[in-house]
Design a protein around this motif. Structure first.
Motif, PDB file in Angstrom:
ATOM      1  N   SER A  32       0.828  -1.209   0.000  1.00 47.63           N
ATOM      2  CA  SER A  32       0.000   0.000   0.000  1.00 47.63           C
ATOM      3  C   SER A  32       0.863   1.261   0.000  1.00 47.63           C
ATOM      4  O   SER A  32       1.909   1.323   0.637  1.00 47.63           O
ATOM      5  CB  SER A  32      -0.915  -0.007   1.232  1.00 47.63           C
ATOM      6  OG  SER A  32      -0.155   0.021   2.427  1.00 47.63           O
ATOM      7  N   HIS A  33       0.399   2.247  -0.773  1.00 48.24           N
ATOM      8  CA  HIS A  33       1.037   3.577  -0.862  1.00 48.24           C
ATOM      9  C   HIS A  33       2.493   3.528  -1.341  1.00 48.24           C
ATOM     10  O   HIS A  33       3.221   4.499  -1.190  1.00 48.24           O
ATOM     11  CB  HIS A  33       0.965   4.297   0.486  1.00 48.24           C
ATOM     12  CG  HIS A  33      -0.440   4.507   0.970  1.00 48.24           C
ATOM     13  ND1 HIS A  33      -1.294   5.414   0.399  1.00 48.24           N
ATOM     14  CD2 HIS A  33      -1.138   3.883   1.968  1.00 48.24           C
ATOM     15  CE1 HIS A  33      -2.468   5.370   1.029  1.00 48.24           C
ATOM     16  NE2 HIS A  33      -2.406   4.451   1.971  1.00 48.24           N
ATOM     17  N   ALA A  34       2.891   2.387  -1.901  1.00 48.96           N
ATOM     18  CA  ALA A  34       4.239   2.303  -2.471  1.00 48.96           C
ATOM     19  C   ALA A  34       4.245   2.958  -3.851  1.00 48.96           C
ATOM     20  O   ALA A  34       3.239   2.944  -4.563  1.00 48.96           O
ATOM     21  CB  ALA A  34       4.680   0.848  -2.581  1.00 48.96           C
ATOM     22  N   ILE A  35       5.396   3.535  -4.228  1.00 47.56           N
ATOM     23  CA  ILE A  35       5.543   4.168  -5.544  1.00 47.56           C
ATOM     24  C   ILE A  35       6.799   3.603  -6.205  1.00 47.56           C
ATOM     25  O   ILE A  35       7.894   3.712  -5.656  1.00 47.56           O
ATOM     26  CB  ILE A  35       5.656   5.703  -5.434  1.00 47.56           C
ATOM     27  CG1 ILE A  35       4.402   6.278  -4.769  1.00 47.56           C
ATOM     28  CG2 ILE A  35       5.859   6.322  -6.817  1.00 47.56           C
ATOM     29  CD1 ILE A  35       4.479   7.766  -4.515  1.00 47.56           C
ATOM     30  N   VAL A  36       6.630   3.014  -7.376  1.00 50.04           N
ATOM     31  CA  VAL A  36       7.743   2.454  -8.138  1.00 50.04           C
ATOM     32  C   VAL A  36       7.883   3.246  -9.427  1.00 50.04           C
ATOM     33  O   VAL A  36       6.912   3.372 -10.196  1.00 50.04           O
ATOM     34  CB  VAL A  36       7.525   0.956  -8.446  1.00 50.04           C
ATOM     35  CG1 VAL A  36       8.652   0.418  -9.331  1.00 50.04           C
ATOM     36  CG2 VAL A  36       7.432   0.151  -7.159  1.00 50.04           C
ATOM     37  N   THR A  37       9.078   3.774  -9.681  1.00 49.28           N
ATOM     38  CA  THR A  37       9.332   4.563 -10.892  1.00 49.28           C
ATOM     39  C   THR A  37      10.558   4.001 -11.592  1.00 49.28           C
ATOM     40  O   THR A  37      11.605   3.808 -10.958  1.00 49.28           O
ATOM     41  CB  THR A  37       9.567   6.047 -10.541  1.00 49.28           C
ATOM     42  OG1 THR A  37       8.441   6.527  -9.799  1.00 49.28           O
ATOM     43  CG2 THR A  37       9.738   6.880 -11.792  1.00 49.28           C
ATOM     44  N   LYS A  66      -4.208  -1.486  -4.078  1.00 53.53           N
ATOM     45  CA  LYS A  66      -5.052  -0.481  -4.735  1.00 53.53           C
ATOM     46  C   LYS A  66      -4.517   0.941  -4.577  1.00 53.53           C
ATOM     47  O   LYS A  66      -4.887   1.833  -5.349  1.00 53.53           O
ATOM     48  CB  LYS A  66      -6.487  -0.560  -4.209  1.00 53.53           C
ATOM     49  CG  LYS A  66      -6.647  -0.194  -2.744  1.00 53.53           C
ATOM     50  CD  LYS A  66      -8.113  -0.295  -2.325  1.00 53.53           C
ATOM     51  CE  LYS A  66      -8.304   0.092  -0.863  1.00 53.53           C
ATOM     52  NZ  LYS A  66      -9.725   0.034  -0.455  1.00 53.53           N
ATOM     53  N   THR A  67      -3.639   1.169  -3.589  1.00 50.42           N
ATOM     54  CA  THR A  67      -3.063   2.517  -3.417  1.00 50.42           C
ATOM     55  C   THR A  67      -1.625   2.602  -3.947  1.00 50.42           C
ATOM     56  O   THR A  67      -0.983   3.644  -3.829  1.00 50.42           O
ATOM     57  CB  THR A  67      -3.065   2.924  -1.929  1.00 50.42           C
ATOM     58  OG1 THR A  67      -2.312   1.966  -1.171  1.00 50.42           O
ATOM     59  CG2 THR A  67      -4.477   3.009  -1.389  1.00 50.42           C
TER      60      THR A  67
END
Length: 604
Positions: free
Chosen positions: A335-340, A352-353
Motif C-alpha cells: 500500500s502507498h508504495a511508488i515504483v518509478t 489499490k493505493t
C-alpha cells in the motif's frame, strides 16, 4: 596605572606624548640567546623582507620614551573623535575603528597629529610602530583629505581602516577524506529528516566525483604586528585511504589531493575493502526496516531485482519509494508504495493505493495505478491504467485510458477510453463503457482549449481590423483628388524656390500617415486572417482520426454495455448500446447525408 595611583587620579584623565622610539632586534642561536641591538630607521626599512621576518630565531621589540600629562591642562582637538584599535585573531592585521557620531575639525598640522593619535593607540595595544606600517599612510591620507575638504566632519556610521599589516601565516592543512557519494538525508516539506530515505543505494553517473582525499600540507610561518613569530602546527594525518578501487573507478592524483571518479553509471558498492561501480542488485525486499526508500534515478542504469515471493508479504513495503532504471519484482507491491523506472516487471499483485510509473510495464495482478507507454497486465482487478498501448489478458473492473487498448477477456465494470482503438476479444460481462475520445490525453485537451481561445481572440481582432480598413479606404478615396492637387502645388513651390505654406505641408504629411496606417493594418489583417485559417484547420485536425477510430468486439454483445464517441467540432457526445446477442463487431462514427453524426457498425 601606577602613575595614576601615585598622583591619586584616574587613568582616563591622563595622556602621553611619544618622545622617542627605540627598536631592538636580535637573531638567536639554536642553543642560546644573542644580545639585543638597537636598529636605526634605515635598518628598520630592511626588515620588510620575509627572509628576516620569517626567521624563527629573529626577535624584535620596542621601548618608548613618553611624556605623561593631564588632559585637563591641554586642549585636545580629537576629544570628540572616538577611535579604537583592533586586530584579527592572529594580530597580523590591525584596524582603526572610527565610531559612529565621532566629530573632528580640520586644523594646521592635522595629518601629523592624527598619525600621532594612531601610534599612541597602537602602543597602548602592544602593536609595534613604524614596522608594519606600509598601509598606514593611505589610511591617514584618506581621513586627512576628507577633513581638509569638509573642514568639519561628523561620521554617520562606523568606519574601519587598515593601519598595519604583518605576515599572515598560511594555515596547516590536516588530511581529510570526503565521501561525496554519501548524499544528505532527504527532508520533507517541513524540512524534517525523512528517515525512510537512508541512501541504501547510492547511484552515480560517469565522471562523478565519489571520494576525495585531501593530502596533509604544512602551513607557512608568519609574524604579527606585535613582532611575534607564528609557527605553523604540524599537520595531523589520520584519514589516509585504507580502501582500493577496481577498474570501474579512476584515480586522479595531484599535489593537493587524490580524487576518485566513476567511469560509468550505476551504484557504488564496497566489496570488502574495494570500491566498485555496479549495475545489477538483488535484494530480498524493500522496506522501512531493511532498506528504506531507494532513489537511484531512472537514468542511473541501476537494475534492481526484488526476490520476496511470499504471497502474504510485500516485496515493496508499505509507503516505500523506489526509483531505478529497471526493476523486477517477484512478489507484491504494498500500500502507498511508488515504483518509478524505465521498465517495471511485477510478478505478484499491486495494492489499490500503489503507483507504478514506467515506460514499459508488465504486471501480473493489478489493483493500483499504472502510468506508462507500453503496459501489459495479466489480470486487472479494478485498477487504473494510463498509457499509450495497453494489453490486458483479463479485466475484472477498472479504468483504462490509452491510445490503443486490447482486452482478451472483459468481465464487468470496465471503463476503457482510447483515442484510436479498442478491441475486446471475449466479452463476458456487462456495465462496461467503451469510449473513443480524441482529447483523452491531457496535453491534447489543453492544446485544444488554448487553440479555441486564440481563435476567438483572432476573430474579434480580424473583425475590428476589417471595419477600420474600410473606414480608412473611404477617407483616402474621398481625399485623393485634393491630395494630388496639393502635391502638384508643393512640387511647384519647391521647383521655384518658394517657401511652402505650413498648412499645406501638414496636410500633405497627414495624408501620407493615413496611407501608411492603411498599409500597416492591411498587412496585420492578412497575417491574422491566415493565422485564423491555420488554427481553424488545426482544431479540425484534433478529430480527424476519430473517423478512423474503432471499437471492436470479437464476441457476441452482452446486455448493458455502452459505446461512446466524443467529437471535438461540434462538441458532442454520441452514445450507442448494442443489443444483447448482436454480432456487429466493429463500430465507428459516420457522417450522414444530412450532416449529422452517428455510431454505426462498419466494415473492418
Amino acid at each position: 596605572m601606577n602613575i595614576a595611583n601615585t598622583y591619586d587620579t584616574k587613568v582616563e584623565t591622563l595622556d602621553f606624548n611619544i618622545l622617542e622610539v627605540q627598536t631592538y632586534t636580535r637573531i638567536n642561536k639554536e642553543k642560546g640567546e644573542a644580545d639585543w641591538e638597537e636598529s636605526s630607521e634605515d635598518e628598520l626599512h630592511n626588515l620588510d623582507g620575509e627572509i628576516i621576518l620569517l626567521n624563527q630565531f629573529f626577535q624584535i621589540k620596542q621601548m618608548y620614551e613618553i611624556e605623561i600629562f593631564s588632559r585637563a591642562l591641554h586642549e585636545d582637538p580629537f576629544k570628540d573623535f572616538k577611535v579604537t584599535i583592533g586586530a584579527n585573531a592572529t594580530k597580523c592585521k590591525v584596524y582603526l575603528s572610527i565610531k559612529e557620531g565621532s566629530r573632528v575639525s580640520f586644523f594646521p598640522n592635522f595629518e601629523y597629529q592624527f598619525l600621532n593619535l594612531i601610534n599612541k593607540a597602537k602602543i597602548r595595544a602592544g602593536i609595534l610602530i613604524s614596522i608594519f606600517d606600509d598601509v598606514l599612510e593611505k589610511a591617514v591620507s584618506k581621513v586627512t583629505s576628507i577633513v581638509r575638504v569638509e573642514e568639519n566632519v561628523v561620521y554617520k556610521k562606523n568606519e574601519i581602516l587598515l593601519v598595519a599589516q604583518g605576515l599572515e601565516p598560511t594555515p596547516t592543512t590536516n588530511d581529510s577524506l570526503i565521501i561525496h557519494f554519501n548524499k544528505k538525508s532527504e527532508t520533507d516539506e517541513q524540512d524534517q529528516v525523512d528517515y525512510a530515505s537512508r541512501g541504501f543505494i547510492q547511484s552515480v553517473i560517469a565522471d562523478e566525483l565519489l571520494i576525495e582525499y585531501i593530502k596533509p600540507k604544512n602551513g607557512k610561518a608568519g609574524r604579527n604586528c606585535r613582532g611575534e613569530f607564528i609557527k605553523p602546527q604540524e599537520p595531523e594525518i589520520k584519514n589516509e585511504p585504507t580502501f582500493t578501487t577496481d577498474d570501474t573507478i579512476k584515480e586522479i592524483e595531484d599535489e593537493d589531493s587524490i580524487k576518485y571518479k566513476a567511469k560509468e553509471n550505476g551504484y557504488i558498492a564496497l566489496d570488502g575493502t574495494v570500491y566498485t561501480i555496479k549495475a545489477d542488485m538483488d535484494i530480498k525486499e524493500v522496506s522501512f526496516k531493511t532498506t528504506g526508500n531507494i532513489s537511484a534515478g531512472i537514468d542511473s542504469e541501476v537494475n534492481l531485482s526484488v526476490k520476496e515471493k511470499d504471497v502474504m508479504k510485500d516485496a515493496i513495503g508499505n509507503g516505500m519509494k523506489v526509483e531505478v532504471s529497471e526493476i523486477d519484482i517477484d512478489g507484491n507491491v504494498g500500500s502507498h508504495a511508488i515504483v518509478t523506472a524505465q521498465r517495471a516487471n511485477i510478478e505478484g499483485q499491486t495494492h489499490k493505493t500503489a503507483v507504478i510509473n514506467a515506460k514499459k510495464i508488465k504486471i501480473n495482478t493489478h489493483r493500483g495505478t499504472a502510468n506508462g507507454k507500453e503496459i501489459s497486465i495479466t489480470r486487472l482487478e479494478h485498477g487504473i491504467v494510463n498509457g499509450d498501448t495497453v494489453e490486458i489478458s483479463h479485466a475484472v473492473g477498472g479504468e483504462i485510458r490509452a491510445k490503443d487498448i486490447t482486452i482478451e477477456v472483459c468481465d464487468s465494470y470496465v471503463k476503457a477510453t482510447a483515442s484510436r482503438f479498442i478491441e475486446i476479444v471475449k466479452l463476458h460481462g456487462s456495465e462496461n463503457v467503451f469510449t473513443i475520445d480524441p482529447l483523452m490525453q491531457k496535453t491534447k485537451k489543453e492544446a485544444l482549449e488554448e487553440n479555441e481561445e486564440e481563435i476567438f481572440e483572432l476573430e474579434t481582432s480580424v473583425k475590428n481590423l476589417k471595419v477600420e480598413i474600410e473606414k480608412f479606404k473611404k477617407v483616402i478615396k474621398n481625399d485623393t483628388a485634393s491630395f494630388n492637387e496639393l502635391k502638384k502645388k508643393l512640387v511647384h513651390y519647391k521647383k521655384n524656390g518658394i517657401k511652402m505654406p505650413g498648412a499645406f505641408v501638414n496636410k500633405y504629411k497627414q495624408f501620407i500617415k493615413v496611407q501608411e496606417h492603411l498599409d500597416t493594418i492591411t498587412k496585420e489583417y492578412k497575417v491574422k486572417s491566415d493565422k485564423h485559417t491555420l488554427l481553424t484547420t488545426k482544431t479540425a485536425s484534433f478529430q480527424d482520426n476519430i473517423f478512423n477510430a474503432r471499437i471492436i468486439n470479437r464476441d457476441r454483445w452482452t446486455d448493458h454495455n455502452e459505446i461512446i464517441f466524443r467529437l471535438v467540432e461540434p462538441q458532442i457526445e454520441l452514445s450507442f448500446t448494442p443489443l444483447q446477442g448482436s454480432l456487429d463487431k466493429i463500430f465507428g462514427i459516420v457522417e450522414t447525408e444530412d450532416g449529422d453524426y452517428e455510431i454505426q457498425a462498419v466494415k473492418e
